[in-house]
Design an enzyme around this catalytic site. Structure first.
Site, short mmCIF file in Angstrom:
data_model
loop_
_atom_site.label_atom_id
_atom_site.label_comp_id
_atom_site.label_asym_id
_atom_site.label_seq_id
_atom_site.Cartn_x
_atom_site.Cartn_y
_atom_site.Cartn_z
N ARG A 132 0.79 -1.02 -0.19
CA ARG A 132 -0.12 -0.04 0.10
C ARG A 132 0.93 1.48 0.01
NH1 ARG A 132 -2.67 -2.82 3.57
NH2 ARG A 132 -4.47 -4.04 2.78
N LYS A 154 1.42 11.57 -10.17
CA LYS A 154 0.54 10.44 -10.97
C LYS A 154 1.31 9.52 -11.62
CE LYS A 154 -3.12 13.70 -13.21
NZ LYS A 154 -3.50 14.07 -14.59
N GLU A 196 6.45 20.54 -23.55
CA GLU A 196 5.77 20.84 -22.26
C GLU A 196 6.43 22.01 -21.57
OE1 GLU A 196 3.39 19.09 -21.44
OE2 GLU A 196 3.60 16.99 -22.32
N LYS A 238 4.56 23.55 -12.68
CA LYS A 238 3.87 22.41 -12.47
C LYS A 238 3.83 22.19 -10.90
CE LYS A 238 2.48 17.90 -13.26
NZ LYS A 238 2.46 16.73 -14.13
N GLU A 248 -6.70 17.18 -9.41
CA GLU A 248 -7.03 17.58 -10.77
C GLU A 248 -8.58 17.72 -10.87
OE1 GLU A 248 -5.42 15.90 -14.15
OE2 GLU A 248 -7.14 16.61 -15.54
N ARG A 252 -5.91 22.18 -11.91
CA ARG A 252 -4.77 21.14 -12.41
C ARG A 252 -4.97 20.81 -14.05
NH1 ARG A 252 -1.49 16.08 -9.76
NH2 ARG A 252 -0.36 15.46 -11.58
N ASN A 256 -3.28 20.39 -19.07
CA ASN A 256 -3.91 19.80 -20.28
C ASN A 256 -3.86 20.57 -21.49
OD1 ASN A 256 -4.09 17.16 -18.82
ND2 ASN A 256 -6.04 17.61 -18.22
N HIS A 259 -3.45 19.22 -25.05
CA HIS A 259 -3.50 17.73 -24.91
C HIS A 259 -4.80 16.84 -25.36
CE1 HIS A 259 0.15 18.55 -22.48
NE2 HIS A 259 0.39 16.95 -22.33
N HIS A 263 -4.00 13.81 -27.67
CA HIS A 263 -4.27 12.62 -27.35
C HIS A 263 -5.03 11.87 -28.56
CE1 HIS A 263 -4.24 13.45 -22.89
NE2 HIS A 263 -3.15 12.96 -23.07
N HIS A 276 4.84 12.03 -27.83
CA HIS A 276 3.88 12.82 -27.09
C HIS A 276 3.95 14.51 -27.22
CE1 HIS A 276 0.97 13.85 -23.93
NE2 HIS A 276 2.03 14.49 -23.37
N1 LIG Z 1 2.66 10.85 -14.50
C1 LIG Z 1 2.67 12.19 -15.24
O1 LIG Z 1 2.19 13.11 -14.90
C2 LIG Z 1 2.88 12.24 -16.67
C3 LIG Z 1 2.84 13.52 -17.59
C4 LIG Z 1 3.34 13.25 -18.66
C5 LIG Z 1 3.88 12.00 -19.29
N2 LIG Z 1 3.90 10.78 -18.52
C6 LIG Z 1 4.03 9.88 -19.21
O2 LIG Z 1 5.64 9.71 -19.47
C7 LIG Z 1 5.94 8.88 -20.45
C8 LIG Z 1 6.67 9.47 -21.69
O3 LIG Z 1 7.85 9.98 -20.98
P1 LIG Z 1 9.27 10.21 -21.78
O4 LIG Z 1 9.10 11.03 -23.00
O5 LIG Z 1 10.12 10.73 -20.89
O6 LIG Z 1 9.51 8.88 -22.32
P2 LIG Z 1 10.28 7.70 -21.90
O7 LIG Z 1 10.66 7.49 -20.79
O8 LIG Z 1 9.77 6.44 -23.06
O9 LIG Z 1 11.88 8.02 -22.72
C9 LIG Z 1 11.91 8.20 -24.02
C10 LIG Z 1 13.07 7.75 -24.77
O10 LIG Z 1 14.48 8.37 -24.29
C11 LIG Z 1 15.34 7.39 -23.88
N3 LIG Z 1 16.08 7.97 -22.80
C12 LIG Z 1 15.50 8.44 -21.48
N4 LIG Z 1 16.41 9.10 -20.84
C13 LIG Z 1 17.88 9.18 -21.78
C14 LIG Z 1 18.82 9.76 -21.52
N5 LIG Z 1 19.27 10.65 -20.53
N6 LIG Z 1 19.83 9.43 -22.61
C15 LIG Z 1 19.31 8.63 -23.44
N7 LIG Z 1 18.26 8.15 -23.55
C16 LIG Z 1 17.25 8.47 -22.73
C17 LIG Z 1 14.47 6.27 -23.26
O11 LIG Z 1 15.14 5.27 -23.15
C18 LIG Z 1 13.43 6.12 -24.29
O12 LIG Z 1 13.77 5.57 -25.24
C19 LIG Z 1 4.46 8.21 -20.99
O13 LIG Z 1 4.52 7.16 -20.61
C20 LIG Z 1 3.56 9.40 -20.42
O14 LIG Z 1 2.57 8.80 -20.09
C21 LIG Z 1 3.59 11.36 -17.25
ZN LIG Z 2 2.08 15.90 -21.81
#
Ligand SMILES: NC(=O)c1ccc[n+]([C@@H]2O[C@H](COP(=O)([O-])OP(=O)(O)OC[C@H]3O[C@@H](n4cnc5c(N)ncnc54)[C@H](O)[C@@H]3O)[C@@H](O)[C@H]2O)c1
Ligand SMILES: [Zn+2]
Length: 367
Positions: A132, A154, A196, A238, A248, A252, A256, A259, A263, A276
């Protein structure tokens, strides 16, 4: 912004996400990974830690993190998950639970996410659900994760039926941002992350937006004296929005911005087309144009956003799908309420608000 070059190895900025007894710091610096173990020991003392990462990141930064944790007294267990968004699934989550049990993790054992938002969301959900909730540490290594995914608590995994359908709110104890890790981030991922950052400025801070207009090229090149203050400002925005509305219910939602359309773009591209952040760039532009049409923001606002996004190397054209496909994709958007979507519109650069609109109202008939 300060003109001083940030000193390597030292945390140069500390921000706080204010959430009462769940408040936590965001610490920024260059080449600071060697010091993270001590910082983790302060907020999540334990005799062991589980580090979750992906091969491209672990290969480069896993070693220094492990040494730092060991030096701070942790026995370190590492789990590598396959790279890519497809890994953010219940099967991988259950593997992390297995691993936590196998290494004898108890309620004090921190889960440390080293990677982009994918790793953060997956590891964070494991930390939220195991016993938990166990301590969670974010070490984001993409720009997107630094300014967005790692802040706000999140966490989620995807289901075949949709993205982020199962998740929780679980705030980290610490967000540790080492901008030196960005040097290995592919340029396209960099640019997507800056989308972003532009979003944060567009919804909240017109002066910040002006600084981005001044510094875009230097930022893309990761000039540290520009990068740290810029990431810090985006994180602070943020953090402030999340502090005021963690769950949210209201404010919050302005995060979006861009977004709703993003999406739909991602969905129509089956999550294999644009990144994204690239989809968000296009979505922001559509939203900014709509805001002008609604008379909410002054003429020229969308054009300023467009030219800034272009300088970051981001796309601006809606991918070519039939309008009906876009409308259908918008209709099942989970933020839809009573056939109206809470669409985030701008009141000029630096101010956003939600407007209830139907998909037809959002998407112009002729494109
Ligand atoms: N929790 C939240 O509030 C929130 C907000 C926005 C996005 N997200 C989530 O985040 C994810 C997207 O995140 P992202 O864009 O970081 O993608 P990701 O984590 O898939 O990373 C993108 C790519 O970059 C590579 N990488 C990462 N760091 C690196 C580094 N320093 N050097 C070389 N390669 C590197 C990774 O291996 C991957 O191939 C999605 O799953 C999305 O849903 C969550
Ligand atoms: Zn986003």
């Amino acid at each position: 912004m300060s003109g001083e070059r940030p000193r390597a190895g030292r945390v140069v900025r500390t921000l706080r996400v204010e959430l009462g007894d769940r408040s936590y710091p965001i610490k920024l610096g260059v080449d600071t990974l060697a010091g993270v173990g001590t910082a983790i020991a302060r907020c999540a003392p334990s005799n062991r830690a589980l580090v979750v990462s992906v091969p491209p990141v672990s290969r480069r930064y896993g070693g220094v993190l492990q040494r730092s944790l060991r030096a701070a007294g942790y026995r370190v267990h590492r789990v590598l998950v396959p790279d890519g968004e497809a890994t953010k699934n219940p099967r991988q989550l259950s593997k992390l639970w297995d691993e936590l049990i196998r290494v004898g993790a108890d309620r004090n054992t921190p889960v440390v996410a080293l990677g982009g938002g994918m790793v953060g969301d997956l590891a964070g959900f494991a930390a939220a659900s195991y016993l938990r909730g166990v301590p969670f540490i974010q070490i984001p290594t993409t720009i997107l994760a630094m300014v967005d995914a790692s802040i706000g608590g999140k966490v989620a995994v995807n289901l075949p039926q949709g993205k982020n359908l199962v998740g929780a709110f679980h705030q980290p104890r610490l967000v540790w941002i080492d901008t030196a890790t960005l040097r290995s981030l592919p340029v396209r991922q960099r640019a997507a992350g800056f989308a972003e950052v532009v979003k944060a400025a567009a919804i909240w801070d017109s002066k910040f937006f002006e600084r981005l207009e001044r510094d875009a090229e230097g930022l893309l090149e990761l000039d540290p004296k520009l990068l740290i203050p810029t990431l810090a400002r985006a994180c602070a925005i943020k953090a402030e929005v999340v502090s005021r509305d963690e769950r949210e219910t209201d404010l919050r939602q302005i995060l979006n911005f861009g977004h709703t359309i993003a999406h739909a773009i991602e969905k129509l591209g089956r999550y294999r087309g644009l990144l994204h952040g690239e989809a968000v760039a296009i979505g922001m532009l559509v939203a900014a144009r709509k805001s002008e049409q609604l008379g909410l923001s002054p003429a020229g606002t969308a054009e300023r956003i467009r030219s800034l996004l272009l300088r970051f190397g981001l796309p601006s054209e809606l991918p070519n799908h039939p309008r009906k496909a876009y409308l259908d994709a918008l209709r099942v958007d989970k933020k839809m309420a009573n056939s109206k979507i809470r669409f985030v519109a701008l009141r000029g650069i630096g101010r956003a608000e939600t407007v209830p609109l139907t998909p037809r109202e959002i998407l112009p008939a002729s494109r």
